[in-house]
Design a protein around this motif. Structure first.
Motif, PDB file in Angstrom:
ATOM      1  N   VAL A   1      47.787  23.064  35.971  1.00 14.98           N
ATOM      2  CA  VAL A   1      46.600  22.919  36.905  1.00 14.98           C
ATOM      3  C   VAL A   1      47.447  22.341  38.319  1.00 14.98           C
ATOM      4  N   GLU A   2      48.795  22.421  38.224  1.00 13.92           N
ATOM      5  CA  GLU A   2      49.427  22.045  39.562  1.00 13.92           C
ATOM      6  C   GLU A   2      49.172  20.519  40.072  1.00 13.92           C
ATOM      7  N   ALA A   3      48.835  19.559  39.043  1.00 10.22           N
ATOM      8  CA  ALA A   3      48.724  18.338  39.261  1.00 10.22           C
ATOM      9  C   ALA A   3      49.993  17.649  39.975  1.00 10.22           C
ATOM     10  N   LEU A   4      51.201  18.294  39.853  1.00  9.78           N
ATOM     11  CA  LEU A   4      52.205  18.057  40.236  1.00  9.78           C
ATOM     12  C   LEU A   4      53.032  19.086  41.522  1.00  9.78           C
ATOM     13  N   THR A   5      52.688  18.581  42.884  1.00 12.07           N
ATOM     14  CA  THR A   5      53.099  19.548  43.894  1.00 12.07           C
ATOM     15  C   THR A   5      54.479  19.189  44.332  1.00 12.07           C
ATOM     16  N   PHE A   6      55.486  20.064  44.154  1.00 10.92           N
ATOM     17  CA  PHE A   6      56.723  19.742  44.690  1.00 10.92           C
ATOM     18  C   PHE A   6      56.907  20.540  45.991  1.00 10.92           C
ATOM     19  N   GLY A   7      57.558  19.777  46.966  1.00 10.53           N
ATOM     20  CA  GLY A   7      57.959  20.159  48.248  1.00 10.53           C
ATOM     21  C   GLY A   7      58.519  18.910  49.046  1.00 10.53           C
ATOM     22  N   PRO A   8      58.844  19.368  50.358  1.00 11.34           N
ATOM     23  CA  PRO A   8      59.324  18.314  51.319  1.00 11.34           C
ATOM     24  C   PRO A   8      58.552  17.027  51.109  1.00 11.34           C
ATOM     25  N   ARG A   9      59.008  15.835  51.265  1.00  9.29           N
ATOM     26  CA  ARG A   9      58.300  14.432  51.126  1.00  9.29           C
ATOM     27  C   ARG A   9      57.282  14.478  52.416  1.00  9.29           C
ATOM     28  N   GLU A  10      57.939  14.827  53.484  1.00  7.99           N
ATOM     29  CA  GLU A  10      57.110  14.592  54.762  1.00  7.99           C
ATOM     30  C   GLU A  10      55.795  15.400  54.708  1.00  7.99           C
ATOM     31  N   GLU A  11      55.866  16.652  54.035  1.00  7.45           N
ATOM     32  CA  GLU A  11      54.946  17.632  53.803  1.00  7.45           C
ATOM     33  C   GLU A  11      53.848  17.183  52.810  1.00  7.45           C
ATOM     34  N   LEU A  12      54.499  16.480  51.775  1.00  2.00           N
ATOM     35  CA  LEU A  12      53.714  16.166  50.821  1.00  2.00           C
ATOM     36  C   LEU A  12      52.783  15.019  51.357  1.00  2.00           C
ATOM     37  N   VAL A  13      53.292  14.215  52.074  1.00  2.92           N
ATOM     38  CA  VAL A  13      52.254  12.824  52.579  1.00  2.92           C
ATOM     39  C   VAL A  13      51.383  13.566  53.469  1.00  2.92           C
ATOM     40  N   ARG A  14      51.672  14.581  54.327  1.00  6.54           N
ATOM     41  CA  ARG A  14      50.522  15.231  55.001  1.00  6.54           C
ATOM     42  C   ARG A  14      49.537  15.888  54.160  1.00  6.54           C
TER      43      ARG A  14
ATOM     44  N   ARG B   1      64.259  15.607  52.720  1.00  6.57           N
ATOM     45  CA  ARG B   1      64.430  15.493  51.395  1.00  6.57           C
ATOM     46  C   ARG B   1      63.127  15.697  50.663  1.00  6.57           C
ATOM     47  N   LEU B   2      63.157  15.881  49.473  1.00  9.31           N
ATOM     48  CA  LEU B   2      61.974  16.588  48.545  1.00  9.31           C
ATOM     49  C   LEU B   2      61.190  15.303  47.648  1.00  9.31           C
ATOM     50  N   GLY B   3      60.185  15.671  47.190  1.00 11.54           N
ATOM     51  CA  GLY B   3      59.360  14.861  46.569  1.00 11.54           C
ATOM     52  C   GLY B   3      58.344  15.735  45.574  1.00 11.54           C
ATOM     53  N   VAL B   4      57.605  14.708  44.849  1.00 10.01           N
ATOM     54  CA  VAL B   4      56.517  15.263  44.053  1.00 10.01           C
ATOM     55  C   VAL B   4      55.518  14.511  44.229  1.00 10.01           C
ATOM     56  N   LEU B   5      54.151  15.222  44.492  1.00  9.72           N
ATOM     57  CA  LEU B   5      52.943  14.438  44.675  1.00  9.72           C
ATOM     58  C   LEU B   5      52.080  14.783  43.396  1.00  9.72           C
ATOM     59  N   VAL B   6      51.792  13.732  42.756  1.00  8.56           N
ATOM     60  CA  VAL B   6      51.027  13.792  41.607  1.00  8.56           C
ATOM     61  C   VAL B   6      49.597  13.273  41.945  1.00  8.56           C
ATOM     62  N   ASP B   7      48.822  14.134  41.602  1.00  7.62           N
ATOM     63  CA  ASP B   7      47.424  14.109  41.705  1.00  7.62           C
ATOM     64  C   ASP B   7      46.681  13.706  40.636  1.00  7.62           C
ATOM     65  N   THR B   8      46.450  12.597  40.040  1.00  4.48           N
ATOM     66  CA  THR B   8      45.909  12.052  38.719  1.00  4.48           C
ATOM     67  C   THR B   8      44.566  12.516  38.683  1.00  4.48           C
ATOM     68  N   THR B   9      43.807  12.802  39.802  1.00  7.07           N
ATOM     69  CA  THR B   9      42.391  13.360  39.535  1.00  7.07           C
ATOM     70  C   THR B   9      42.520  14.819  39.045  1.00  7.07           C
ATOM     71  N   VAL B  10      43.527  15.444  39.130  1.00  4.56           N
ATOM     72  CA  VAL B  10      43.526  16.803  38.632  1.00  4.56           C
ATOM     73  C   VAL B  10      44.150  17.038  37.368  1.00  4.56           C
ATOM     74  N   CYS B  11      44.959  15.914  37.031  1.00  2.12           N
ATOM     75  CA  CYS B  11      45.794  15.890  35.705  1.00  2.12           C
ATOM     76  C   CYS B  11      44.685  16.114  34.626  1.00  2.12           C
ATOM     77  N   ILE B  12      45.101  16.818  33.477  1.00  6.60           N
ATOM     78  CA  ILE B  12      44.286  17.091  32.518  1.00  6.60           C
ATOM     79  C   ILE B  12      44.959  16.756  31.164  1.00  6.60           C
ATOM     80  N   GLY B  13      45.977  15.789  31.392  1.00  4.70           N
ATOM     81  CA  GLY B  13      46.763  15.300  30.189  1.00  4.70           C
ATOM     82  C   GLY B  13      47.146  16.276  29.085  1.00  4.70           C
ATOM     83  N   CYS B  14      47.507  17.382  29.445  1.00  2.00           N
ATOM     84  CA  CYS B  14      48.141  18.360  28.502  1.00  2.00           C
ATOM     85  C   CYS B  14      49.550  18.207  27.754  1.00  2.00           C
TER      86      CYS B  14
END
Lengths: 301, 375
Positions: A196-209, A40-53
């Motif tokens: 800036v790809e603060a949002l990474t989309f992919g399989p949830r298990e891969e995102l946790v890794r 199953r898919l998910g998104v990893l949000v990296d708030t340290t990368v987000c620039i608030g655009c």
């Protein structure tokens, strides 16, 4: 000693009822059959990368054919002055939080439906209009919804919004994980738009890794906590940050799935229809045995 | 990822050693180089390589910064914004960019790799561990630009169709002196003669200011007119090493009195060996800098072989002064017969003539006391 709360009273009541019916309460298993796919898919949000655009806000509206102001207007950071929640006109919003170490550069956090693995909204919906998909998405079905808005009350993240202004066919509005776009082989609108790809989309298990790897390699940059990995039993959207999530208005939630307790009560009471049938059988038996007594009383009068 | 990083670090180290010895052929010697010669931390990472700020140990790229392409056009015209006209060479000169390595990480000793060799062009991809091409490029720019101009949006770089390009930034005015108010017990005020250092050692900004925030030099709050003397407070909670980090890149810190006036030691505080690769022997250490680095301008690096300063010394050299009286068989040989390095620092070699002899077990003469230096 504390007096027993309503919850513990109900819990005890459930246990007694279930035991009486010869059943074991199944608190751990929430929701209907477990359809969660390991892919199953998910998104990893990296708030340290987000620039608030706020390009994600813009792309979300485009993706859902909602009225959209031109992209340049999103360069204005003024709307972020106040805390916002996703509503029926914007399925995702970006909020900013002052950073203690950098006054000029606040932390910015995108908010939308977390697409829980064990969604409280799905559990609360009495007609099954909201469903969890095998690919991770939590979707709302316009044909089944009766507009009771229980989902709005149940959501631990206060996400579902309602079109109050519409008299006819008002909809529950929330992120649908761009299911239509993904069917066409596209990425979710916000993920595609993020510069800036603060949002990474992919399989949830891969995102946790990936998230664990980021924390391991940059221990100074990240808090050792993936928000959503375990909260309310896990969510499809997960967050990384360099500061406590409570400071970023994330609710502090336990690891148990939100519907766990409520469903075990409801399902326990009605399990295989045995407890209600037994109850009515018992009541019927009482009535049956006391029937003649009443007849006598009537005659005497 | 870890492997790539370690290979990158290895290359950086190898590159540094090549420069330090000014001889690319001896690159293999890099294996024995002390990590601390280039890195200020024992555990450098990709994001924080903690490179030492020494101008002469600077990692040299494949080509000089001045040979970099002047302008690179990035991206294609979109509906709202035009492509970015990136002033590439100008950025490479900036301190924060730290030459080529600021952006072209891992491997700059060979021709620069295309970003897309590692960073996927498509966002929908298998390997999610590193950002895709668009994100990688944006992150490179945004990290500095946000700090420099927090309110600037996309149009800072992506000029709108038909709009005028952003005005060039004003030049940075370097201070003449910086007075550090330190926490030392004696000599609290340490004056750093900034202009003196840059002039005498012919330093460019980026020679010392590596991996620094843009704001450190392009201080938005500083008035445009140059302030000749700046005062800085030493930050609280620093260890002694951290407080001295900047100066310790070139100076030894055991000669306190050189900077903290009133403290006892007043010895030469410049660590000549670590900074230049040429360790001063006890004779050279006594000399004034200008005895070798002649003239009045900036100190220039000198050739390290003895002959370059001591012209014709070999013809008249009395070997006994080095502590060994050569015997009859050896005394007429050319120096190179035994000393195969020009600096005479390596062990002499016997193997070119003798299979069974080696220094220092076997000596080609008699050990005598070293002669004191004349004058």
């Amino acid at each position: 000693m504390k007096s027993p709360s309503r919850r513990s009273f109900l819990k005890a009541g459930t246990a007694i009822t279930a035991a009486a019916a010869g059943l074991t309460p199944r608190v751990a298993q929430a929701g209907p059959a477990n359809i969660l796919s390991p892919d199953r898919l998910g998104v990893l949000v990296d708030t340290t990368v987000c620039i608030g655009c706020r390009n994600c806000e813009w792309a979300c509206k485009i993706a859902h054919d909602m009225p959209t102001p031109p992209l340049e207007t999103y360069e204005d950071a003024a709307p972020m002055q106040e805390m916002r929640r996703p509503d029926e006109t914007a399925l995702t919003v970006v909020n900013k939080y002052d950073h203690p170490a950098r006054p000029d550069l606040p932390t910015t956090v995108k908010v939308q439906c977390m697409h829980c693995d064990h969604p409280a909204c799905v559990s609360a919906c009495i007609v099954g209009a909201i469903s969890k998909q095998a690919d991770g998405a939590v979707l709302w079905d316009t044909d089944m919804c009766i507009g009771c808005r229980y989902c709005m009350v149940a959501c631990p993240f206060q996400i579902p919004a309602f079109e109050y202004h519409k008299a006819i066919q008002p909809r529950i509005m929330k992120c649908d994980f761009c299911t239509d776009r993904r069917k066409e082989g596209k990425l979710p609108g916000c993920v595609e738009a993020c510069p800036v790809e603060a949002l990474t989309f992919g399989p949830r298990e891969e995102l946790v890794r990936v998230a664990r790897d980021k924390i391991r390699r940059n221990p100074d940059r990240y808090l050792d906590h993936i928000y959503g990995e375990r909260e309310v039993g896990g969510t499809s959207w997960m967050y990384l940050a360099d500061r406590k999530f409570e400071e970023l208005a994330f609710p502090k939630l336990a690891q148990d799935p939100a519907p766990g307790v409520s469903e075990s009560i409801q399902h326990g009471i009605f399990a295989y229809f045995v407890p209600p049938v037994s109850l009515y059988a018992l009541l019927g038996a009482v009535m049956w045995t006391t029937r003649h007594k009443h007849d006598d009383e009537v005659e005497l009068l | 990822m870890t492997r790539i990083a370690s290979v990158g670090l290895l290359l950086l180290t190898a590159g540094a050693s090549a420069v330090a010895q000014a001889r690319p052929a001896s690159r293999a010697a890099g294996a024995s180089l002390d990590c601390r010669a280039c890195h200020t931390s024992p555990t450098p990472t990709r994001n924080n390589p903690s490179l030492s700020a020494c101008p002469r140990l600077k990692v040299q790229g494949y080509h000089a910064v001045d040979e970099a392409p002047p302008v690179i056009t990035l991206g294609t015209p979109g509906k709202t914004y035009g492509p970015v006209k990136f002033s590439h060479r100008e950025h490479a000169h900036m301190s924060a960019a730290n030459g080529c390595s600021g952006c072209h990480h891992y491997d700059q000793a060979r021709p620069i790799q295309k970003c897309k060799n590692c960073h996927a062009v498509s966002r929908a991809r298998g390997e999610l561990g590193k950002p895709d091409l668009k994100a990688a490029m944006h992150r490179q720019c945004i990290e500095c630009h946000r700090e420099w101009n927090p309110t600037g949006g996309c149009s800072t770089c992506h000029i709108k169709e038909g709009a005028a390009p952003a005005p060039a930034r004003k030049k940075v005015a370097a201070p003449e002196r910086i007075v550090y108010e330190t926490k030392a017990t004696q000599g609290k005020s340490v004056t750093f003669f900034h202009k003196d250092h840059t002039d005498r050692f012919a330093l460019a900004c980026a020679d010392c200011h590596v991996q620094e925030s843009c704001g450190a030099c392009h201080d938005r709050k500083r008035v445009a007119a140059a302030q000749p003397v700046l005062t800085r407070q030493t930050r609280a909670g620093l260890t002694e090493d951290q407080a001295h980090e900047r100066c310790a890149n070139c100076h030894t810190t055991d000669a306190c009195g050189t900077c903290h006036k009133g403290m006892p030691s007043r010895a030469l505080a410049f660590d000549h060996g670590r900074r230049t690769g040429f360790t001063l022997n006890r004779f050279h250490a006594r000399l004034d800098c200008r005895s070798c680095h002649k003239g009045t301008g900036a100190y220039r690096s000198l050739a390290t072989d003895c002959e370059s300063c001591h012209k014709g010394w070999q013809k008249t050299f009395d070997h006994a002064r080095a502590g060994l009286q050569l015997d009859e068989q050896h005394k007429d040989f050319e120096c190179e017969s035994c000393h195969d390095d020009k600096t005479f620092r390596a062990k002499p070699v016997c193997a070119s003539c003798h299979d069974d002899k080696a220094w220092p077990a076997h000596k080609p003469g008699k050990a005598v006391p070293r002669a004191p230096r004349k004058g």
